[in-house]
Design an enzyme around this catalytic site. Structure first.
Site, mmCIF file in Angstrom:
data_model
loop_
_atom_site.group_PDB
_atom_site.id
_atom_site.type_symbol
_atom_site.label_atom_id
_atom_site.label_comp_id
_atom_site.label_asym_id
_atom_site.label_seq_id
_atom_site.Cartn_x
_atom_site.Cartn_y
_atom_site.Cartn_z
ATOM 1 N N LYS A 11 0.875 -1.370 -0.054
ATOM 2 C CA LYS A 11 0.047 -0.065 0.226
ATOM 3 C C LYS A 11 0.821 1.227 -0.060
ATOM 4 O O LYS A 11 2.201 1.109 0.317
ATOM 5 C CB LYS A 11 -0.894 0.032 1.191
ATOM 6 C CG LYS A 11 -1.957 -1.028 1.273
ATOM 7 C CD LYS A 11 -3.005 -0.989 2.124
ATOM 8 C CE LYS A 11 -4.055 -1.778 2.408
ATOM 9 N NZ LYS A 11 -5.213 -1.937 3.218
ATOM 10 N N TYR A 51 -12.802 -2.006 -4.019
ATOM 11 C CA TYR A 51 -13.229 -2.070 -2.449
ATOM 12 C C TYR A 51 -14.726 -1.817 -2.567
ATOM 13 O O TYR A 51 -15.291 -1.320 -1.598
ATOM 14 C CB TYR A 51 -12.642 -0.715 -1.490
ATOM 15 C CG TYR A 51 -11.346 -1.396 -1.149
ATOM 16 C CD1 TYR A 51 -11.081 -2.376 -0.299
ATOM 17 C CD2 TYR A 51 -10.075 -0.407 -1.384
ATOM 18 C CE1 TYR A 51 -9.767 -2.642 0.213
ATOM 19 C CE2 TYR A 51 -8.818 -0.571 -0.633
ATOM 20 C CZ TYR A 51 -8.648 -1.964 -0.109
ATOM 21 O OH TYR A 51 -7.563 -2.293 0.567
ATOM 22 N N PHE A 59 -15.820 4.763 6.280
ATOM 23 C CA PHE A 59 -14.488 4.665 5.824
ATOM 24 C C PHE A 59 -14.190 4.608 4.488
ATOM 25 O O PHE A 59 -13.054 4.999 4.134
ATOM 26 C CB PHE A 59 -13.604 3.796 6.906
ATOM 27 C CG PHE A 59 -13.829 2.135 6.436
ATOM 28 C CD1 PHE A 59 -13.377 1.776 5.498
ATOM 29 C CD2 PHE A 59 -14.884 1.444 7.369
ATOM 30 C CE1 PHE A 59 -13.595 0.328 5.132
ATOM 31 C CE2 PHE A 59 -15.166 0.303 6.986
ATOM 32 C CZ PHE A 59 -14.535 -0.285 5.928
ATOM 33 N N ARG A 87 -2.774 -14.154 4.738
ATOM 34 C CA ARG A 87 -3.448 -13.482 5.719
ATOM 35 C C ARG A 87 -2.892 -13.299 7.020
ATOM 36 O O ARG A 87 -3.056 -12.417 7.819
ATOM 37 C CB ARG A 87 -5.125 -13.868 5.471
ATOM 38 C CG ARG A 87 -5.782 -13.455 4.387
ATOM 39 C CD ARG A 87 -6.219 -11.939 4.034
ATOM 40 N NE ARG A 87 -7.115 -11.584 5.242
ATOM 41 C CZ ARG A 87 -7.721 -10.465 5.081
ATOM 42 N NH1 ARG A 87 -7.588 -9.636 4.120
ATOM 43 N NH2 ARG A 87 -8.458 -10.091 6.297
ATOM 44 N N ARG A 104 1.874 -6.226 9.514
ATOM 45 C CA ARG A 104 1.174 -5.072 10.144
ATOM 46 C C ARG A 104 1.542 -4.855 11.580
ATOM 47 O O ARG A 104 1.865 -3.648 11.744
ATOM 48 C CB ARG A 104 -0.537 -5.220 9.940
ATOM 49 C CG ARG A 104 -0.866 -5.205 8.437
ATOM 50 C CD ARG A 104 -2.390 -5.640 8.402
ATOM 51 N NE ARG A 104 -3.042 -5.413 7.070
ATOM 52 C CZ ARG A 104 -4.168 -5.666 6.842
ATOM 53 N NH1 ARG A 104 -4.748 -6.310 7.673
ATOM 54 N NH2 ARG A 104 -4.763 -5.469 5.681
ATOM 55 N N ASN A 114 -2.387 0.440 7.274
ATOM 56 C CA ASN A 114 -1.813 -1.084 7.488
ATOM 57 C C ASN A 114 -1.138 -1.757 6.309
ATOM 58 O O ASN A 114 -0.977 -3.087 6.496
ATOM 59 C CB ASN A 114 -3.095 -1.934 7.800
ATOM 60 C CG ASN A 114 -4.306 -1.839 6.665
ATOM 61 O OD1 ASN A 114 -3.696 -1.596 5.669
ATOM 62 N ND2 ASN A 114 -5.458 -2.246 7.077
ATOM 63 N N HIS A 117 -2.312 -5.302 1.227
ATOM 64 C CA HIS A 117 -3.584 -5.666 1.175
ATOM 65 C C HIS A 117 -3.501 -7.324 0.730
ATOM 66 O O HIS A 117 -2.399 -7.423 -0.095
ATOM 67 C CB HIS A 117 -4.392 -5.173 0.011
ATOM 68 C CG HIS A 117 -5.566 -5.847 -0.509
ATOM 69 N ND1 HIS A 117 -6.540 -6.130 0.096
ATOM 70 C CD2 HIS A 117 -5.631 -6.951 -1.549
ATOM 71 C CE1 HIS A 117 -7.452 -6.864 -0.639
ATOM 72 N NE2 HIS A 117 -6.838 -7.232 -1.644
ATOM 73 N N GLU A 128 -9.788 -10.688 -7.521
ATOM 74 C CA GLU A 128 -8.743 -9.281 -7.596
ATOM 75 C C GLU A 128 -7.667 -9.540 -8.615
ATOM 76 O O GLU A 128 -7.192 -8.373 -9.164
ATOM 77 C CB GLU A 128 -8.376 -9.236 -6.140
ATOM 78 C CG GLU A 128 -9.476 -8.848 -5.348
ATOM 79 C CD GLU A 128 -9.102 -8.956 -3.617
ATOM 80 O OE1 GLU A 128 -7.967 -9.281 -3.078
ATOM 81 O OE2 GLU A 128 -10.144 -8.437 -3.087
#
Ligand code: DAT
Ligand code: MG
Length: 160
Positions: A11, A51, A59, A87, A104, A114, A117, A128
């Site tokens: 990110k 998203y 948010f 994950r 993270r 964070n 992704h 994705e």
């Protein structure tokens, strides 16, 4: 063990902080391998598609602003169970909740900055990966050491 693919995004906060190499290294060290990789800036349209599940959340606007604010590195990473393992390696969503030892939890202390992704299921991963990569941008290859990373059942070291 059969291969899986997942979409990872380094990110904008991780890029601005110069952490991309360290973050990507963790997946290589774990034995997963990169089959797609691009430096890019996510457009409003792509962020909205990516998203979409969050579009009614409070948010959402901030999330899109953050994700489109600068360069990212999008990756397709491959290996057995990579969706779930990635994950686990990322840690909990809010960096301040994430355990030390996770990406993270080692690099972040905020809520939404964070760092990374990762697709949350095989269905999300498929969607994705297709959103971010054309088929010809993904390279089919097998690392030379794959047998020593994942084929433990061949030696009878594990059983399903
Ligand atoms: P994850 O990135 O762990 O899959 P998610 O898909 O639920 O988490 O949310 C996407 C991103 O949106 C997440 O990385 C950070 C941000 N986010 C989620 N919930 C939030 C909240 N309640 N407040 C602020 N940002 C949030
Ligand atoms: Mg998510």
């Amino acid at each position: 063990m059969s291969e899986e693919r997942t979409l990872l995004i380094v990110k904008p906060d991780a890029m601005q902080r110069g952490l991309a190499g360290q973050i990507i290294s963790r997946f290589e060290q774990r034995g997963f391998y990169i089959v797609g990789c691009k430096l890019m800036q996510i457009t409003q349209e792509l962020a909205a598609q990516h998203y979409g599940e969050h579009k009614d959340k409070p948010f959402y606007a901030g999330l899109v602003k953050f994700m489109t604010s600068g360069p990212v590195i999008a990756l397709v990473v491959e290996g057995p169970r990579v969706v779930e393992t990635a994950r686990t390696m990322m840690g909990k969503t809010f960096a301040y909740d994430a355990q030390p030892g996770t990406i993270r939890g080692d690099y972040g202390a905020s809520k939404g900055f964070n760092l990374i992704h990762g697709s949350d299921s095989s269905a999300s991963a498929k969607r994705e990966v297709e959103l971010f990569f054309k088929p010809e941008e993904i390279l089919e290859w097998t690392p030379a050491n794959r047998g020593w990373l994942f084929n433990d059942e061949d030696l009878g070291a594990t059983s399903e």
